[in-house]
Design a protein around this motif. Sequence first.
Motif, PDB file in Angstrom:
ATOM      1  N   PRO A 213       0.818  -1.208   0.000  1.00  0.00           N
ATOM      2  CA  PRO A 213       0.000   0.000   0.000  1.00  0.00           C
ATOM      3  C   PRO A 213       0.856   1.264   0.000  1.00  0.00           C
ATOM      4  O   PRO A 213       2.044   1.243   0.353  1.00  0.00           O
ATOM      5  N   ALA A 214       0.230   2.391  -0.369  1.00  0.00           N
ATOM      6  CA  ALA A 214       0.970   3.643  -0.583  1.00  0.00           C
ATOM      7  C   ALA A 214       1.556   4.214   0.700  1.00  0.00           C
ATOM      8  O   ALA A 214       2.472   5.047   0.643  1.00  0.00           O
ATOM      9  N   GLN A 215       1.048   3.810   1.875  1.00  0.00           N
ATOM     10  CA  GLN A 215       1.603   4.349   3.118  1.00  0.00           C
ATOM     11  C   GLN A 215       2.992   3.802   3.415  1.00  0.00           C
ATOM     12  O   GLN A 215       3.696   4.317   4.275  1.00  0.00           O
ATOM     13  N   ARG A 452       2.188   7.563  -4.309  1.00  0.00           N
ATOM     14  CA  ARG A 452       3.087   8.081  -3.275  1.00  0.00           C
ATOM     15  C   ARG A 452       4.057   9.042  -3.957  1.00  0.00           C
ATOM     16  O   ARG A 452       4.754   8.652  -4.907  1.00  0.00           O
ATOM     17  N   LEU A 453       4.083  10.283  -3.535  1.00  0.00           N
ATOM     18  CA  LEU A 453       4.976  11.289  -4.099  1.00  0.00           C
ATOM     19  C   LEU A 453       6.112  11.526  -3.106  1.00  0.00           C
ATOM     20  O   LEU A 453       5.879  11.970  -1.979  1.00  0.00           O
ATOM     21  N   ASN A 490      10.097  11.758  -7.050  1.00  0.00           N
ATOM     22  CA  ASN A 490       9.576  10.608  -7.789  1.00  0.00           C
ATOM     23  C   ASN A 490       8.118  10.365  -7.440  1.00  0.00           C
ATOM     24  O   ASN A 490       7.714  10.486  -6.277  1.00  0.00           O
ATOM     25  N   LEU A 491       7.339  10.015  -8.456  1.00  0.00           N
ATOM     26  CA  LEU A 491       5.946   9.623  -8.269  1.00  0.00           C
ATOM     27  C   LEU A 491       5.867   8.101  -8.328  1.00  0.00           C
ATOM     28  O   LEU A 491       6.366   7.490  -9.275  1.00  0.00           O
ATOM     29  N   GLU A 492       5.250   7.514  -7.320  1.00  0.00           N
ATOM     30  CA  GLU A 492       5.140   6.060  -7.226  1.00  0.00           C
ATOM     31  C   GLU A 492       3.667   5.663  -7.296  1.00  0.00           C
ATOM     32  O   GLU A 492       2.978   5.622  -6.274  1.00  0.00           O
TER      33      GLU A 492
END
Length: 773
Positions: A213-215, A452-453, A490-492
């Motif tokens: 997950p993004a966290q 996620r940035l 970076n963008l994830e």
Amino acid sequence: MKQAFCLFLLLIGVSVSYAQQKFTLSGTVRSERTGETVINASVRSVNSTDGVSSNEYGFYSITLPAGDYEIEYSAVGYNSFIEKISLNQNITRNISLPDEVKDLENVVVSASGKGRTITGTQMGVERLTMKEVNTIPMLLGERDILKAIQLLPGIKQAGDGNSGFYVRGGSADQNLILLDEAQVYNASHLLGFFSTFNSDAVKDITVYKGGMPAQYGGRLSSVLDVKMNEGNNQNYELSGGVGLISAKLNLEGPIQKNKSSFLLSGRRTYADVFVPLAKDSAIRGNKLYFYDYNAKFNYKIGEKDNIYVSGYFGRDYLKLDQQFGINWGNITGTLRWNHIFNSKLFSNTSFIYSDFDYNININNPSNDLDIYSKIRDLNLKQEFQWYAGSRHSLRFGFNSTYHKIRPGDVTSSGTTSFNNFYLQDRYSWENALFATDTWKAAPWLNITYGARLTSFSILGEGDFYEVDGDGNVTDTLTYTKGQLVKNYVNLEPRLAASFILNPSSSFKASYVRNVQNLHLMSNSTTGFPTDKWLASTNIIKPEIADLVALGWYKNLAGNQLEFSTEIYYKKMQNQIDYRTGADVFTNDAIESQILFGIGRAYGWEVFLKKKTGKTTGWISYTLAKTERKIDGINDGEWYNARQDRTHDIAIVVNHQLNRRWNLAANWIYYTGDAVTYPSGKYIIDNQVVFYYTKRNADRMPSYHRLDLGATWLLKDRKKFRSELAFSLFNAYGRENPYAITFRQSEEDATKTEAVKTSLFRFVPSISYNFKFK
């Protein structure tokens, strides 16, 4: 008539409006016996497919149309509970689940209630209960979390005596290991033989092998999220154990019943106590031991607020005959505040501290050397969970971490002239914004999407270097304290979907991009304490991995069996490897000693688990390939990564023979590691020098091992429980190679001998465990 007609329409409108109204049922799920929150408890409507799971702090929120429902609450290891609810307004319902009670005449072991989530979008996630971990036979009887997860598909062991592990083609440093949200940089004791996690202090273990997950962020391959017990807020409990090499003690209980509690846990090896009794004076001068402590306190401020304070402290000492010594250890601390804004919005605020350091002492007659290295993090994390409605659940927040790395100081004291040198401290500031939405798009389709940035800022003070293609320093750039050297943004993205084929099976797909800005320079596979952590610099770029995975999940035999199979492909950028003959431990211009390139990993995983009955266990199989391509290595062609293995098999069986005896066994097989053997030799000044060509083109012999275990329940009374645990590690005495070295034959100088070193054969153990409750 006209007035009656209007009244009729008004009543219909009110009825339709009421029928469309939705209300929220929310609350916290706890254990009735201990008062601890229950993670991942299922809350669902019996007569529909609607359902949710409690979060890491036991909070749940489910939104349903107004009406009458039968709501079932269930969780692993607890009896389920069903109650009737009339949902005509928002309701707060806190639930205490009773521990699962088994019929002593007909013991039935159940690993979970409803099985692996078929509808959920999360892929590549594995969960183990402490009950499962505690029955797996381990080296010297130590119940070890890291060893247990290595029996799962897609997670590969680093070998005998190693706590390091590889996940889907990633190296050991590409795994994020968290203890109550605090990062653990070296999760090993005794040079990798045991992990830092004391099983008595652990509540929950979750491993994300891919689409995390993004966290979560900061690592390419996986997340191991370990949650500590909160402490019993109902009664005092004292438990512990004594084994062949270590002893442990655990104390927990209420500070104020139903409102606050504490947990104190400690462990220490004691082999060093017997060393002074040895007849050999050389042995009497040696020391090798570790100790660790866990502590946690929590306080319920009110119905909507909870405070948690947890910490870990661990240390290892190794001393060899007054000539060499090393000590290393971790310190972590977490302060968390949970707040429930309303029935749909949950908040968690965390202040986190992580510290890892090592110190090496080399004592010579004329000169003593001290080598010191350290990495320290200060971290603030704010996270919100918003249960927006029956179809959307959002998770969003930010994370800000300040890193300070001291790569190494070498100081001297003695009569011999020696110039002290200090590798420059490095500073960086890592920030991230993240958001995820889980959307029930249709009865047969669930979608999770988010991103996620990340921003990684490299800060002064110090010198930074420009390096040419041959590794020569061409320029030195000097920065003042706090000055920005370079910033990487970076963008994830994250995307996952589950397609529900029927109530017992689903198909899932996911894509995730991960970025890593901290890198471990190591020649070992164990996570050796002297490995060197580096942050990205103006030349060392962030590592990037893109992972695509597809999977099919099926529950069989009335949910008694779980079956899953997944395939994945991972593409990696900015991978790091050594130049030939590199010196990364005394060279300040580290960029001159390493090379950069790309990587790829792909594989197929199969998992079959039996969850109920007297006999439980699982079979896991992984078929995989991991490669690197770096200019300057292997003529720029693809070569096997150190962790490349073709086949990996694990079979785990647990059988409840009767009320008092539990039997367990596991068998492991995997293809030997990729290694580099010499392809020739030459002699310089009467010294043999081996010649190497292609990197990692050879293989260690295949590894396989059988472990056996048995647990004998001595007493199980209302206030006291005790047991003896027996295990036999490597039951058929396989001499698995730990290392293979080469030397010139003493009998024939024209020949070269391969020397195999093995660690363990037939290692029996016995331990005594007890619990006052």
